[in-house]
Scaffold this active site. Structure first.
Site, PDB file in Angstrom:
ATOM      1  N   CYS A 271      12.921 -14.649  19.270  1.00  0.00           N
ATOM      2  CA  CYS A 271      14.154 -15.423  19.397  1.00  0.00           C
ATOM      3  C   CYS A 271      13.961 -16.395  20.561  1.00  0.00           C
ATOM      4  O   CYS A 271      13.415 -16.026  21.599  1.00  0.00           O
ATOM      5  CB  CYS A 271      15.349 -14.507  19.647  1.00  0.00           C
ATOM      6  SG  CYS A 271      15.625 -13.375  18.264  1.00  0.00           S
TER       7      CYS A 271
ATOM      8  N   GLU B 151      11.302  -0.826  29.792  1.00  0.00           N
ATOM      9  CA  GLU B 151      12.441  -0.708  30.698  1.00  0.00           C
ATOM     10  C   GLU B 151      13.634  -0.021  30.043  1.00  0.00           C
ATOM     11  O   GLU B 151      13.881  -0.180  28.851  1.00  0.00           O
ATOM     12  CB  GLU B 151      12.828  -2.097  31.213  1.00  0.00           C
ATOM     13  CG  GLU B 151      11.726  -2.641  32.130  1.00  0.00           C
ATOM     14  CD  GLU B 151      11.959  -4.048  32.670  1.00  0.00           C
ATOM     15  OE1 GLU B 151      11.528  -4.298  33.799  1.00  0.00           O
ATOM     16  OE2 GLU B 151      12.566  -4.876  31.985  1.00  0.00           O
TER      17      GLU B 151
ATOM     18  N   CYS C  71       8.400  -7.403  21.585  1.00  0.00           N
ATOM     19  CA  CYS C  71       9.191  -7.657  20.383  1.00  0.00           C
ATOM     20  C   CYS C  71       8.510  -8.746  19.575  1.00  0.00           C
ATOM     21  O   CYS C  71       7.974  -9.701  20.128  1.00  0.00           O
ATOM     22  CB  CYS C  71      10.609  -8.108  20.752  1.00  0.00           C
ATOM     23  SG  CYS C  71      11.712  -8.267  19.324  1.00  0.00           S
TER      24      CYS C  71
ATOM     25  N   GLU D 277      13.010  -4.674  18.510  1.00  0.00           N
ATOM     26  CA  GLU D 277      13.945  -4.705  17.383  1.00  0.00           C
ATOM     27  C   GLU D 277      13.966  -3.301  16.765  1.00  0.00           C
ATOM     28  O   GLU D 277      13.004  -2.909  16.081  1.00  0.00           O
ATOM     29  CB  GLU D 277      13.491  -5.764  16.364  1.00  0.00           C
ATOM     30  CG  GLU D 277      14.187  -5.688  15.016  1.00  0.00           C
ATOM     31  CD  GLU D 277      15.717  -5.608  15.092  1.00  0.00           C
ATOM     32  OE1 GLU D 277      16.337  -6.444  15.778  1.00  0.00           O
ATOM     33  OE2 GLU D 277      16.283  -4.684  14.482  1.00  0.00           O
TER      34      GLU D 277
ATOM     35  N   CYS E  46      21.158  -8.452  29.607  1.00  0.00           N
ATOM     36  CA  CYS E  46      20.747  -8.700  28.217  1.00  0.00           C
ATOM     37  C   CYS E  46      19.668  -9.774  28.167  1.00  0.00           C
ATOM     38  O   CYS E  46      19.812 -10.850  28.734  1.00  0.00           O
ATOM     39  CB  CYS E  46      21.908  -9.208  27.374  1.00  0.00           C
ATOM     40  SG  CYS E  46      23.296  -8.119  27.305  1.00  0.00           S
TER      41      CYS E  46
ATOM     42  N   CYS F  53      15.115 -15.404  24.346  1.00  0.00           N
ATOM     43  CA  CYS F  53      15.003 -14.034  24.874  1.00  0.00           C
ATOM     44  C   CYS F  53      13.673 -13.805  25.587  1.00  0.00           C
ATOM     45  O   CYS F  53      12.614 -14.173  25.083  1.00  0.00           O
ATOM     46  CB  CYS F  53      15.157 -13.042  23.730  1.00  0.00           C
ATOM     47  SG  CYS F  53      14.972 -11.317  24.230  1.00  0.00           S
TER      48      CYS F  53
ATOM     49  N   CYS G  21      20.984   1.815  28.133  1.00  0.00           N
ATOM     50  CA  CYS G  21      20.398   0.811  27.239  1.00  0.00           C
ATOM     51  C   CYS G  21      18.920   1.161  27.045  1.00  0.00           C
ATOM     52  O   CYS G  21      18.147   1.175  27.997  1.00  0.00           O
ATOM     53  CB  CYS G  21      20.578  -0.565  27.871  1.00  0.00           C
ATOM     54  SG  CYS G  21      19.895  -1.894  26.871  1.00  0.00           S
TER      55      CYS G  21
ATOM     56  N   SER H 214      21.685  -2.264  17.964  1.00  0.00           N
ATOM     57  CA  SER H 214      21.800  -3.717  17.840  1.00  0.00           C
ATOM     58  C   SER H 214      20.584  -4.272  17.107  1.00  0.00           C
ATOM     59  O   SER H 214      19.447  -3.916  17.411  1.00  0.00           O
ATOM     60  CB  SER H 214      21.902  -4.352  19.232  1.00  0.00           C
ATOM     61  OG  SER H 214      21.976  -5.759  19.123  1.00  0.00           O
TER      62      SER H 214
ATOM     63  N   SER I 284      23.106  -9.385  16.232  1.00  0.00           N
ATOM     64  CA  SER I 284      22.910 -10.561  17.087  1.00  0.00           C
ATOM     65  C   SER I 284      23.044 -11.814  16.237  1.00  0.00           C
ATOM     66  O   SER I 284      22.105 -12.226  15.574  1.00  0.00           O
ATOM     67  CB  SER I 284      21.518 -10.488  17.728  1.00  0.00           C
ATOM     68  OG  SER I 284      21.459  -9.382  18.590  1.00  0.00           O
TER      69      SER I 284
ATOM     70  N   HIS J 159      24.754 -15.186  17.174  1.00  0.00           N
ATOM     71  CA  HIS J 159      24.415 -16.328  18.040  1.00  0.00           C
ATOM     72  C   HIS J 159      24.637 -17.725  17.470  1.00  0.00           C
ATOM     73  O   HIS J 159      24.456 -18.717  18.184  1.00  0.00           O
ATOM     74  CB  HIS J 159      22.978 -16.252  18.564  1.00  0.00           C
ATOM     75  CG  HIS J 159      22.633 -14.951  19.197  1.00  0.00           C
ATOM     76  ND1 HIS J 159      23.434 -14.338  20.136  1.00  0.00           N
ATOM     77  CD2 HIS J 159      21.581 -14.106  19.015  1.00  0.00           C
ATOM     78  CE1 HIS J 159      22.879 -13.202  20.513  1.00  0.00           C
ATOM     79  NE2 HIS J 159      21.766 -13.037  19.843  1.00  0.00           N
TER      80      HIS J 159
HETATM   81  N1  SAH Z   1      16.415  -6.931  18.914  1.00  0.00           N
HETATM   82  C1  SAH Z   1      17.755  -6.394  18.923  1.00  0.00           C
HETATM   83  C2  SAH Z   1      18.056  -5.615  20.185  1.00  0.00           C
HETATM   84  C3  SAH Z   1      18.158  -6.450  21.446  1.00  0.00           C
HETATM   85  S1  SAH Z   1      19.793  -6.367  21.999  1.00  0.00           S
HETATM   86  C4  SAH Z   1      18.744  -7.534  18.685  1.00  0.00           C
HETATM   87  O1  SAH Z   1      18.314  -8.666  18.588  1.00  0.00           O
HETATM   88  O2  SAH Z   1      19.932  -7.275  18.534  1.00  0.00           O
HETATM   89  C5  SAH Z   1      19.839  -7.566  23.225  1.00  0.00           C
HETATM   90  C6  SAH Z   1      20.935  -8.593  22.996  1.00  0.00           C
HETATM   91  O3  SAH Z   1      20.884  -9.584  24.044  1.00  0.00           O
HETATM   92  C7  SAH Z   1      20.758  -9.329  21.700  1.00  0.00           C
HETATM   93  O4  SAH Z   1      21.988  -9.676  21.162  1.00  0.00           O
HETATM   94  C8  SAH Z   1      20.030 -10.575  22.184  1.00  0.00           C
HETATM   95  O5  SAH Z   1      20.094 -11.613  21.258  1.00  0.00           O
HETATM   96  C9  SAH Z   1      20.747 -10.874  23.469  1.00  0.00           C
HETATM   97  N2  SAH Z   1      19.980 -11.700  24.385  1.00  0.00           N
HETATM   98  C10 SAH Z   1      18.653 -11.940  24.364  1.00  0.00           C
HETATM   99  N3  SAH Z   1      18.298 -12.726  25.392  1.00  0.00           N
HETATM  100  C11 SAH Z   1      19.428 -12.993  26.072  1.00  0.00           C
HETATM  101  C12 SAH Z   1      19.688 -13.709  27.272  1.00  0.00           C
HETATM  102  N4  SAH Z   1      18.716 -14.306  27.931  1.00  0.00           N
HETATM  103  N5  SAH Z   1      20.964 -13.775  27.690  1.00  0.00           N
HETATM  104  C13 SAH Z   1      21.945 -13.116  27.035  1.00  0.00           C
HETATM  105  N6  SAH Z   1      21.746 -12.395  25.926  1.00  0.00           N
HETATM  106  C14 SAH Z   1      20.499 -12.323  25.448  1.00  0.00           C
END
Ligand code: SAH
Length: 367
Positions: A118, A94, A114, A169, A342, A121, A107, A200, A222, A224
């Site tokens: 996490c 996507e 992936c 990633e 996201c 996600c 994006c 990211s 990221s 968190h």
């Molecule tokens: N793998 C990379 C690129 C993904 S960016 C990374 O981890 O940075 C997507 C962003 O959205 C990341 O910061 C991820 O942690 C965040 N994300 C993932 N699932 C989410 C969700 N359900 N709600 C909000 N943010 C989310």
């Protein structure tokens, strides 16, 4: 069996120069080819009128220019657009376009699925199949640019910014991602400035250092969680590269560049990472680093039990960081009604890790 055609979308300037040399061609042909592909949108060699007839003929025999195929196209109530793209017979990825006044952000995905898993996600949930090629990555930009321009009749590209924040990633697909970003930066193709491209990462530390040396675009991390105990749980990669090591790499990434900051993404999960004490811990962690915090209200994912923090909790969290002198904004949720926000991107991939199967079994046992 005939040899498969080379896809010229896999070539950045440097590898295009190599190809031209191998064909006995002069080096300026590399720039001309990039211009035809990305600026003129021509993908039939016969139409590339400033190339010699001989070169056009030879390219026609050995190469092609092939972008991803659109198999789904949705627009959200807020104008966010999501394309589902077929990249091979097993995998669909996507790409999301987010229009805002005065800017348009694309994006882009870097992997089919992936591997990081996490806990919150959707992409990680479905498992991992493979890296995207450079052509499949830049192909997303090429495709969105062409479609949007044609629809809007725009002379200049509606895409002003690119974020490597789609599926996957990006730093675990380093070479192809850097190659694709080099094409975005190249004056012979999209000519974007490196500040308008943001990568990211969940924190692949050695690759952050390498990126700083080889292609220093804007970096988002990221985070968190304000401590390793919680981050180990949310972002399992933290067990390999804990916060202190990660922040050191981030500081080195922007060292010597006075106006640059790393963006730290922090997804707001109700009752998990959104307490005032955690805001203070985060403030203390970041107070001496060039940081900007992006709070992301959690976007629900079917089958995952986390909930979004309520707006008052997010505001209180933000205010603690702001009062501590840390630049903080709450990211606006875009495109959630078409699962384009996201962490909601799943595409349709074949999971070679079989994670989704294991999860289903696990679920069945739990019931
Ligand atoms: N793998 C990379 C690129 C993904 S960016 C990374 O981890 O940075 C997507 C962003 O959205 C990341 O910061 C991820 O942690 C965040 N994300 C993932 N699932 C989410 C969700 N359900 N709600 C909000 N943010 C989310």
């Amino acid at each position: 069996m005939s040899t498969p055609l080379l896809n010229l979308m896999d070539y950045d300037r440097e590898s295009m120069l190599g190809l031209m040399a191998a064909l006995g061609e002069r080096s300026f042909r590399a720039g001309q080819l990039l211009q035809w592909i990305y600026q003129q949108g021509v993908f039939d060699f016969a139409g590339m009128t400033n190339l010699s007839k001989d070169l056009r003929g030879r390219l026609g025999e050995i190469a092609e220019i092939r972008g991803p195929e659109v198999v789904g196209d949705q627009t959200a109530a807020d104008g966010t657009r999501k394309w589902l793209l077929q990249v091979d017979d097993k995998n669909r990825i996507e790409t999301v376009f987010i229009p805002e006044p005065g800017r348009g952000t694309l994006c882009v995905s870097s992997q089919a699925g992936c591997a990081l898993n996490c806990s919150f996600c959707a992409t990680g949930r479905q498992g991992y199949n493979r890296n995207l090629s450079a052509g499949e990555i830049i192909g997303q930009v090429w495709l969105a640019d062409r479609l949007l321009r044609a629809e809007q009749g725009a002379a200049s590209s509606p895409i002003t910014n690119v974020v490597m924040m789609g599926m996957g990633e990006p730093l675990l697909n380093f070479d192809n991602v850097v190659s694709a970003m080099r094409i975005m930066l190249d004056d012979y193709s999209f000519g974007m400035s490196r500040r308008r491209i943001t990568l990211s990462t969940a924190g692949v530390v050695p690759a952050i250092t390498r990126l700083g040396n080889e292609c220093p675009v804007s970096l988002a991390v990221s985070l968190h969680a304000p401590n390793d105990r919680l981050r180990d749980e949310l972002v399992p990669l933290n067990r390999k590269y804990p916060i202190r090591v990660l922040l050191d790499a981030c500081r080195r990434y922007v060292a010597g560049e006075s106006r640059r900051r790393i963006t730290y993404e922090y997804t707001m999960l109700a009752g998990v990472n959104d307490a005032p004490a955690q805001a203070r811990e985060l403030r203390d962690l970041l107070v001496n680093t060039p940081a900007k915090v992006n709070l992301i209200p959690y976007n629900p994912v079917p089958g995952i039990a986390y909930r979004r923090s309520d707006p008052a909790t997010i505001d209180r969290f933000r205010d603690i960081l702001l009062a501590g002198g840390i630049m903080t904004i709450t990211r606006k949720t875009r495109g959630a009604d078409i699962a384009a926000a996201c962490g909601q991107l799943t595409g349709q991939i074949t999971d070679r890790t079989q994670r989704s199967v294991r999860l289903q079994r696990h679920g069945a046992e739990a019931n």
